[in-house]
Design a protein around this motif. Sequence first.
Motif, short mmCIF file in Angstrom:
data_model
loop_
_atom_site.label_atom_id
_atom_site.label_comp_id
_atom_site.label_asym_id
_atom_site.label_seq_id
_atom_site.Cartn_x
_atom_site.Cartn_y
_atom_site.Cartn_z
N MET A 171 1.01 -1.56 -0.08
CA MET A 171 -0.11 0.03 -0.16
C MET A 171 1.23 1.44 0.21
SD MET A 171 -3.36 0.65 2.52
CE MET A 171 -3.52 2.59 3.03
N THR A 172 0.71 2.11 -1.12
CA THR A 172 1.21 3.03 -0.60
C THR A 172 0.44 4.36 -0.06
OG1 THR A 172 1.19 2.76 -3.45
CG2 THR A 172 2.39 4.94 -2.71
N ALA A 173 1.64 5.21 0.58
CA ALA A 173 1.33 5.88 1.74
C ALA A 173 1.25 7.84 1.41
CB ALA A 173 2.81 6.76 2.62
N VAL A 174 0.43 8.21 1.99
CA VAL A 174 -0.22 9.05 1.87
C VAL A 174 1.14 10.64 1.57
CG1 VAL A 174 -1.63 11.34 2.41
CG2 VAL A 174 -2.47 8.49 3.23
N ASP A 175 0.58 10.74 0.14
CA ASP A 175 1.69 11.85 -0.22
C ASP A 175 1.51 13.22 0.56
OD1 ASP A 175 3.18 13.89 -1.92
OD2 ASP A 175 3.07 12.71 -3.43
N PRO A 176 2.31 13.98 1.44
CA PRO A 176 1.80 14.94 1.84
C PRO A 176 1.08 16.12 1.36
CG PRO A 176 3.96 14.59 2.39
CD PRO A 176 3.94 13.62 1.42
N VAL A 177 3.13 16.29 0.27
CA VAL A 177 2.42 17.73 -1.46
C VAL A 177 1.26 17.60 -1.71
CG1 VAL A 177 3.67 19.03 -3.01
CG2 VAL A 177 5.27 17.65 -1.18
N ARG A 178 0.72 15.98 -2.20
CA ARG A 178 -0.22 15.70 -2.85
C ARG A 178 -1.50 16.35 -2.09
NH1 ARG A 178 -3.72 11.59 -3.32
NH2 ARG A 178 -5.05 10.65 -4.97
N ARG A 179 -1.24 15.44 -0.75
CA ARG A 179 -2.23 16.20 0.39
C ARG A 179 -2.95 17.17 0.95
NH1 ARG A 179 -3.79 16.68 5.63
NH2 ARG A 179 -5.22 15.52 6.77
N ALA A 180 -1.71 18.24 0.59
CA ALA A 180 -1.96 19.64 0.83
C ALA A 180 -2.45 20.19 -0.26
CB ALA A 180 -0.30 20.23 0.52
N HIS A 181 -2.13 19.78 -1.71
CA HIS A 181 -2.71 20.37 -2.65
C HIS A 181 -4.04 20.65 -3.24
CE1 HIS A 181 0.44 21.94 -4.66
NE2 HIS A 181 1.27 21.36 -4.56
N LEU A 182 -4.92 18.39 -2.30
CA LEU A 182 -5.56 18.53 -2.90
C LEU A 182 -6.97 19.24 -1.88
CD1 LEU A 182 -5.93 14.45 -2.95
CD2 LEU A 182 -6.96 16.12 -4.92
N LEU A 183 -5.89 19.51 -0.07
CA LEU A 183 -6.82 19.93 1.00
C LEU A 183 -7.00 21.72 0.15
CD1 LEU A 183 -5.47 18.63 3.83
CD2 LEU A 183 -7.80 18.59 2.80
N GLU A 184 -5.73 22.24 -0.14
CA GLU A 184 -6.31 23.69 -0.66
C GLU A 184 -7.25 23.85 -1.82
OE1 GLU A 184 -3.25 27.04 -2.34
OE2 GLU A 184 -2.11 25.48 -2.11
N ALA A 185 -7.41 22.88 -2.39
CA ALA A 185 -8.01 22.97 -4.10
C ALA A 185 -9.56 23.15 -3.35
CB ALA A 185 -7.82 21.90 -4.53
N ALA A 186 -9.90 21.83 -2.04
CA ALA A 186 -10.88 21.65 -1.49
C ALA A 186 -11.61 23.17 -1.32
CB ALA A 186 -11.62 20.92 -0.96
N ASP A 187 -10.25 24.10 -0.08
CA ASP A 187 -10.79 24.36 0.57
C ASP A 187 -11.30 25.57 -0.39
OD1 ASP A 187 -10.57 23.86 2.82
OD2 ASP A 187 -8.80 24.07 3.40
N ALA A 188 -10.45 25.89 -1.30
CA ALA A 188 -11.08 27.08 -2.25
C ALA A 188 -12.38 27.03 -3.47
CB ALA A 188 -9.69 27.41 -3.24
N GLU A 207 -11.68 14.00 0.67
CA GLU A 207 -11.58 12.16 1.25
C GLU A 207 -10.41 11.86 0.68
OE1 GLU A 207 -15.50 10.76 -0.32
OE2 GLU A 207 -16.68 11.81 0.82
N ARG A 208 -9.79 12.13 -1.07
CA ARG A 208 -8.94 11.68 -1.77
C ARG A 208 -7.65 12.41 -1.06
NH1 ARG A 208 -9.09 11.02 -8.33
NH2 ARG A 208 -7.43 10.02 -7.49
N ALA A 209 -7.94 13.00 -0.72
CA ALA A 209 -6.33 13.50 0.14
C ALA A 209 -5.93 12.80 0.63
CB ALA A 209 -6.64 14.88 0.67
N ASP A 210 -6.95 12.65 1.87
CA ASP A 210 -6.31 10.83 3.03
C ASP A 210 -6.38 9.83 2.13
OD1 ASP A 210 -6.47 12.71 5.52
OD2 ASP A 210 -8.51 12.97 5.53
N ALA A 211 -6.21 9.48 1.51
CA ALA A 211 -5.85 8.36 0.69
C ALA A 211 -4.75 8.39 -0.15
CB ALA A 211 -6.80 7.90 -0.48
N PRO A 212 -4.04 7.00 0.01
CA PRO A 212 -2.59 6.92 -0.53
C PRO A 212 -3.38 7.46 -1.91
CG PRO A 212 -3.14 4.95 0.26
CD PRO A 212 -4.91 5.69 0.82
N ALA A 213 -2.20 7.80 -2.95
CA ALA A 213 -1.92 8.23 -4.35
C ALA A 213 -1.46 7.52 -4.58
CB ALA A 213 0.08 9.09 -4.56
#
Length: 71
Positions: A1-18, A57-63
Amino acid sequence: MTAVDPVRRAHLLEAADAITRLQEQMDQEIRAEYGELDRDTEVEGAATRRMADMLRERADAPAPEQPGGPS
């Protein structure tokens, strides 16, 4: 299982907030102009907020695995 990418997570959360912030702003502008939201606007807003929720939801899922990556 692939770990959650912190950069990807940050980008997805930023987009969701915007997306959420812009939808709230649009709702406020429509209420200010017309006094209330019509049914179509409510449905469109709900769909937009659901999209933002899906990004969260995708932000907390593995890439997803990249094609051609190590197997």
